[in-house]
Design an enzyme around this catalytic site. Structure first.
Site, PDB file in Angstrom:
ATOM      1  CG  ASN A   4      -1.938  -1.098   0.818  1.00  0.00           C
ATOM      2  OD1 ASN A   4      -3.010  -1.387   0.036  1.00  0.00           O
ATOM      3  ND2 ASN A   4      -2.488  -1.602   2.245  1.00  0.00           N
ATOM      4  CG  HIS A  39      -7.583   1.105   0.045  1.00  0.00           C
ATOM      5  ND1 HIS A  39      -6.518   0.738   1.075  1.00  0.00           N
ATOM      6  CD2 HIS A  39      -7.553  -0.341  -0.565  1.00  0.00           C
ATOM      7  CE1 HIS A  39      -5.944   0.221   0.900  1.00  0.00           C
ATOM      8  NE2 HIS A  39      -6.709  -0.613   0.482  1.00  0.00           N
ATOM      9  CE1 TYR A  51      -8.264   1.407   3.568  1.00  0.00           C
ATOM     10  CE2 TYR A  51      -9.989  -0.739   2.691  1.00  0.00           C
ATOM     11  CZ  TYR A  51      -8.225  -0.284   3.330  1.00  0.00           C
ATOM     12  OH  TYR A  51      -7.569  -0.726   3.807  1.00  0.00           O
TER      13      TYR A  51
END
Length: 420
Positions: A144, A194, A244
């Site tokens: 990420n 996300h 998210y």
């Protein structure tokens, strides 16, 4: 077939190894190399990996090394799952943004920018070294923020595809609610890493019956609870947003919550200590139940499916992060989006996406602009670039907050920035 995992000392790795063992017909791994500079962790994880494979009768050889070039040389695929700065850096990413009234999170907002800036230069260095000794290897990025990291890899000319477990998590959740096999569920998954919405849940194939209205009608409470969002909001949207999206749809509420409890990083660090103690038990030969609480659910299934499609030229549809190339016409071609794509030996080609409603297109475009500026800051450094990226982020967007966050981001990450 040789696979290398960079960040192989991660507590995630037994989940991945378990998938290799169970899905050997899908991905016949002969050699698995775990690469990590942390020798103590690597020894524990490597030992458990060997026992998991042995228990399930898998013949693959497991090699552990701190030498990146030796580990990836001749690999068919290299999986990246590293965390620059470890959980200590993550803890900072999740706490100092709260001082400015902004969400503290490791993949989005100011904390996500800090992680991107630490991570992109390291990943690009690794990718260049991979290219020298394994020029035909595919790089699968699970590190990420996946969208920004994948864009950096692709812009540098690497054979790379980004992977996230959000889509497969929804697929498995919906399959359980519908009482069907996961393979029967196909998602109209759309957005950025996300920052995605499920606009359709189709049975039998990409053109199958859309049962999302049925799911929301019959299981809306359970779905909303998982998202930590009110049922009425999910019903009004008529889609299932990624969890998210709560950082955007309920920003101030989330900030208040985060200020009253330990950071997720602190929770994970304690969990990792316990997991590593368990991994050191020579009698343990399967992934422990505790690992399911660590995050990354179904990561192994997603990684195996993606690697298989790339290496066996199968042309299967996978939800991945790859170049937009006109799929979402309101974004540049070199934006990285997260959508279903046909994946084969030449890479990932997104399937067509139905026109995106303004409610979602506006936020996608906004965050894409931030990601472009974030990548510039990661590649070139400089206080002004950090400030610009923060000012462009929809979770910041005010110059006073952007100034305060810029100062804190640089102060907490000086050891990682050559320019600071």
């Amino acid at each position: 077939m040789k696979l290398a995992v960079v960040g192989g000392g991660s507590t995630y790795t037994p989940e991945l190894v378990d998938g290799f063992a169970r899905l050997r017909e899908t991905l016949p791994v002969e050699e698995l190399v775990l690469v990590d500079p942390a020798a103590d962790r690597l020894e524990l994880v490597g030992g458990l990996a060997r026992r998991i494979l042995a228990r399930q009768g898998h013949p693959a050889r497991v090699v552990t090394t701190a030498d990146l070039e030796a580990g990836v040389e001749g690999a068919d695929a290299v999986l990246l799952q590293l965390r620059v700065g470890g959980q200590a850096a993550r803890n900072q990413d999740e706490t100092w943004p709260l001082e400015c009234g902004c969400v503290g999170q490791e993949t989005t907002g100011a904390g996500g920018l800090a992680k991107a800036m630490r991570t992109v230069p390291v990943v690009l260095d690794i990718a260049e070294r991979v290219r020298r000794v394994a020029p035909r290897a595919w790089i699968i990025d699970f590190t990420n923020p996946v969208g920004i990291v994948t864009r950096a890899l692709l812009q540098a000319g690497h054979r790379a595809v980004g992977l996230c477990n959000v889509a497969i998590g929804f697929q498995r959740k919906f399959a359980a609610l519908l009482d069907v096999a996961p393979e029967q569920v196909h998602l109209d998954h759309m957005g950025l890493n996300h920052l995605t919405w499920e606009r359709g849940v189709r049975l039998g194939g990409p053109d199958g019956e859309d049962v999302l209205p049925k799911l929301l009608a019959e299981h809306g409470d359970a779905i909303a609870d998982d998202l930590h969002m009110p049922r009425e909001i999910v019903d009004r949207l008529g889609v299932v947003p990624s969890y998210y999206l709560r950082y955007y749809y309920a920003h101030d509420e989330v900030v208040d919550e985060l200020r009253t409890k330990p950071s997720r990083a602190a929770e994970v660090a304690a969990m990792e200590e316990q997991l590593l103690r368990m991994y050191g038990d020579p009698a343990l030969d399967e992934k422990p139940t505790l690992l399911s609480k660590r995050g990354g659910a179904f990561y192994s299934e997603a990684a195996v499916a993606l690697a298989s499609s790339l290496l066996r030229n199968s042309g299967e549809v996978q939800v991945v992060n790859t170049y937009n190339n006109g799929t979402l016409p309101f974004l540049a071609d070199d934006a990285v989006i997260e959508v279903p794509a046909v994946v084969d030996g030449s890479g990932a080609v997104p399937l067509p996406v139905a026109p995106v409603e303004p409610l979602y297109a506006g936020l996608i475009a906004h965050v894409t602009a931030y990601e472009e500026l974030a990548l510039e800051a990661a590649l070139r450094g400089g206080r002004d670039r950090v400030f610009s990226a923060l000012l462009a982020h929809p979770l910041v967007g005010q110059y006073a907050q952007a100034e305060g966050l810029t100062d804190r981001l640089i102060a907490h990450n000086r050891e990682h920035f050559a320019w600071a």
